[in-house]
Design a protein around this motif. Structure first.
Motif, mmCIF file in Angstrom:
data_model
loop_
_atom_site.group_PDB
_atom_site.id
_atom_site.type_symbol
_atom_site.label_atom_id
_atom_site.label_comp_id
_atom_site.label_asym_id
_atom_site.label_seq_id
_atom_site.Cartn_x
_atom_site.Cartn_y
_atom_site.Cartn_z
ATOM 1 N N ARG A 61 48.370 -22.751 15.593
ATOM 2 C CA ARG A 61 48.114 -22.057 16.858
ATOM 3 C C ARG A 61 47.315 -22.961 17.779
ATOM 4 N NH1 ARG A 61 51.448 -17.925 16.385
ATOM 5 N NH2 ARG A 61 51.098 -16.702 14.545
ATOM 6 N N GLU A 62 47.593 -22.844 19.061
ATOM 7 C CA GLU A 62 46.812 -23.595 20.029
ATOM 8 C C GLU A 62 45.469 -22.914 20.216
ATOM 9 O OE1 GLU A 62 48.697 -24.379 23.724
ATOM 10 O OE2 GLU A 62 50.611 -24.839 22.775
ATOM 11 N N VAL A 63 44.432 -23.720 20.347
ATOM 12 C CA VAL A 63 43.100 -23.179 20.559
ATOM 13 C C VAL A 63 42.940 -22.874 22.042
ATOM 14 C CG1 VAL A 63 40.638 -23.645 20.383
ATOM 15 C CG2 VAL A 63 42.187 -24.485 18.619
ATOM 16 N N ILE A 64 42.585 -21.653 22.332
ATOM 17 C CA ILE A 64 42.395 -21.241 23.715
ATOM 18 C C ILE A 64 40.961 -21.554 24.113
ATOM 19 C CG2 ILE A 64 42.405 -19.295 25.298
ATOM 20 C CD1 ILE A 64 44.408 -17.948 23.425
ATOM 21 N N GLU A 65 40.821 -22.337 25.170
ATOM 22 C CA GLU A 65 39.484 -22.675 25.637
ATOM 23 C C GLU A 65 39.047 -21.661 26.679
ATOM 24 O OE1 GLU A 65 38.942 -26.700 26.822
ATOM 25 O OE2 GLU A 65 40.152 -27.467 25.165
ATOM 26 N N ILE A 66 37.867 -21.138 26.487
ATOM 27 C CA ILE A 66 37.318 -20.149 27.408
ATOM 28 C C ILE A 66 36.183 -20.799 28.176
ATOM 29 C CG2 ILE A 66 36.186 -17.910 27.588
ATOM 30 C CD1 ILE A 66 37.546 -17.164 24.949
ATOM 31 N N GLU A 67 36.292 -20.765 29.483
ATOM 32 C CA GLU A 67 35.256 -21.361 30.314
ATOM 33 C C GLU A 67 34.032 -20.450 30.335
ATOM 34 O OE1 GLU A 67 36.704 -22.269 34.175
ATOM 35 O OE2 GLU A 67 38.548 -23.166 33.397
ATOM 36 N N PRO A 68 32.850 -21.042 30.498
ATOM 37 C CA PRO A 68 31.644 -20.209 30.563
ATOM 38 C C PRO A 68 31.689 -19.289 31.784
ATOM 39 C CG PRO A 68 31.084 -22.557 30.528
ATOM 40 C CD PRO A 68 32.565 -22.448 30.559
ATOM 41 N N LEU A 69 31.144 -18.120 31.618
ATOM 42 C CA LEU A 69 31.126 -17.151 32.702
ATOM 43 C C LEU A 69 29.984 -17.434 33.666
ATOM 44 C CD1 LEU A 69 31.682 -13.874 30.678
ATOM 45 C CD2 LEU A 69 33.353 -15.128 32.014
ATOM 46 N N ASP A 70 30.239 -17.230 34.925
ATOM 47 C CA ASP A 70 29.185 -17.298 35.927
ATOM 48 C C ASP A 70 28.635 -15.892 36.110
ATOM 49 O OD1 ASP A 70 29.481 -20.014 36.404
ATOM 50 O OD2 ASP A 70 31.086 -19.670 37.871
ATOM 51 N N ILE A 71 27.414 -15.702 35.663
ATOM 52 C CA ILE A 71 26.802 -14.385 35.753
ATOM 53 C C ILE A 71 26.009 -14.314 37.050
ATOM 54 C CG2 ILE A 71 25.223 -12.757 34.683
ATOM 55 C CD1 ILE A 71 25.925 -14.136 32.012
ATOM 56 N N PRO A 72 26.364 -13.388 37.911
ATOM 57 C CA PRO A 72 25.642 -13.299 39.181
ATOM 58 C C PRO A 72 24.226 -12.776 38.966
ATOM 59 C CG PRO A 72 27.234 -11.525 38.993
ATOM 60 C CD PRO A 72 27.424 -12.414 37.808
ATOM 61 N N ASP A 73 23.354 -13.189 39.838
ATOM 62 C CA ASP A 73 21.952 -12.769 39.753
ATOM 63 C C ASP A 73 21.824 -11.438 40.498
ATOM 64 O OD1 ASP A 73 19.290 -12.769 39.234
ATOM 65 O OD2 ASP A 73 18.766 -14.169 40.849
ATOM 66 N N PHE A 74 21.751 -10.348 39.751
ATOM 67 C CA PHE A 74 21.676 -9.023 40.358
ATOM 68 C C PHE A 74 20.283 -8.678 40.851
ATOM 69 C CE2 PHE A 74 25.445 -8.378 37.647
ATOM 70 C CZ PHE A 74 26.326 -8.045 38.646
ATOM 71 N N VAL A 75 19.261 -9.287 40.233
ATOM 72 C CA VAL A 75 17.888 -8.987 40.621
ATOM 73 C C VAL A 75 17.375 -10.132 41.485
ATOM 74 C CG1 VAL A 75 15.574 -8.507 39.766
ATOM 75 C CG2 VAL A 75 17.549 -7.766 38.451
ATOM 76 N N PRO A 76 17.092 -9.886 42.741
ATOM 77 C CA PRO A 76 16.543 -10.958 43.580
ATOM 78 C C PRO A 76 15.218 -11.457 43.012
ATOM 79 C CG PRO A 76 17.149 -9.049 44.913
ATOM 80 C CD PRO A 76 17.270 -8.656 43.475
ATOM 81 N N ALA A 77 14.985 -12.755 43.172
ATOM 82 C CA ALA A 77 13.799 -13.364 42.568
ATOM 83 C C ALA A 77 12.505 -12.798 43.143
ATOM 84 C CB ALA A 77 13.838 -14.870 42.773
ATOM 85 N N ASP A 78 12.498 -12.372 44.398
ATOM 86 C CA ASP A 78 11.229 -11.926 44.974
ATOM 87 C C ASP A 78 10.861 -10.495 44.589
ATOM 88 O OD1 ASP A 78 13.360 -11.104 46.466
ATOM 89 O OD2 ASP A 78 12.641 -11.963 48.356
ATOM 90 N N THR A 79 11.698 -9.796 43.806
ATOM 91 C CA THR A 79 11.308 -8.461 43.350
ATOM 92 C C THR A 79 10.482 -8.527 42.072
ATOM 93 O OG1 THR A 79 13.340 -8.187 42.106
ATOM 94 C CG2 THR A 79 13.310 -7.343 44.375
ATOM 95 N N LEU A 80 10.493 -9.687 41.391
ATOM 96 C CA LEU A 80 9.691 -9.842 40.185
ATOM 97 C C LEU A 80 8.355 -10.478 40.540
ATOM 98 C CD1 LEU A 80 12.395 -11.255 37.745
ATOM 99 C CD2 LEU A 80 11.520 -8.926 37.817
ATOM 100 N N SER A 81 7.320 -9.932 39.922
ATOM 101 C CA SER A 81 6.003 -10.509 40.173
ATOM 102 C C SER A 81 5.879 -11.840 39.436
ATOM 103 C CB SER A 81 4.912 -9.541 39.714
ATOM 104 O OG SER A 81 4.957 -9.413 38.309
ATOM 105 N N ASP A 82 4.945 -12.662 39.885
ATOM 106 C CA ASP A 82 4.736 -13.968 39.233
ATOM 107 C C ASP A 82 4.319 -13.782 37.787
ATOM 108 O OD1 ASP A 82 5.416 -15.332 41.505
ATOM 109 O OD2 ASP A 82 3.347 -15.504 42.246
ATOM 110 N N ARG A 83 3.525 -12.759 37.516
ATOM 111 C CA ARG A 83 3.064 -12.478 36.155
ATOM 112 C C ARG A 83 4.265 -12.160 35.252
ATOM 113 N NH1 ARG A 83 1.817 -7.503 35.339
ATOM 114 N NH2 ARG A 83 1.640 -7.000 33.186
ATOM 115 N N LYS A 84 5.185 -11.363 35.758
ATOM 116 C CA LYS A 84 6.362 -10.982 34.982
ATOM 117 C C LYS A 84 7.263 -12.193 34.723
ATOM 118 C CE LYS A 84 8.369 -7.341 33.299
ATOM 119 N NZ LYS A 84 7.786 -6.686 32.160
ATOM 120 N N VAL A 85 7.395 -13.062 35.720
ATOM 121 C CA VAL A 85 8.198 -14.276 35.552
ATOM 122 C C VAL A 85 7.593 -15.157 34.482
ATOM 123 C CG1 VAL A 85 8.960 -16.394 36.700
ATOM 124 C CG2 VAL A 85 9.132 -14.208 37.896
#
Length: 97
Positions: A61-85
């Motif tokens: 059987r041929e090996v099917i290559e699966i490309e990595p998924l691009d996961i969108p960033d649903f949470v904007p960076a400025d909604t997280l506090s620096d402490r949480k980051v």
């Protein structure tokens, strides 16, 4: 359903007993040996055919290559506090050690 299964089983068993009772002991032995030889040949054919198919080119059987998924960033960076980051970075960094 169970009664029908038992009836069919008894019918087939009775027919086989009737056929075997007509045979002499020598004929029974020959019948058993022929049946065993046929089953053995069928078994060996299936085994060797499967082993042969493993090495064939079309069986691979041929090996099917699966490309990595691009996961969108649903949470904007400025909604997280620096402490949480920092807490999240420390948590994930512990697996890199």
């Amino acid at each position: 359903m169970g009664k029908m299964y038992v009836r069919i089983k008894d019918f087939i068993g009775g027919r086989l007993r009737g056929l075997c009772d007509r045979l002499s002991p020598r004929q029974r032995t020959a019948t058993v040996l022929v049946a065993a030889a046929l089953f053995a040949l069928g078994n060996f054919y299936m085994i060797f055919r499967a082993v042969y198919d493993i090495g064939r080119e079309d069986a691979r059987r041929e090996v099917i290559e699966i490309e990595p998924l691009d996961i969108p960033d649903f949470v904007p960076a400025d909604t997280l506090s620096d402490r949480k980051v920092r807490e999240m970075e420390e948590f994930f960094n512990q697996f890199n050690r």
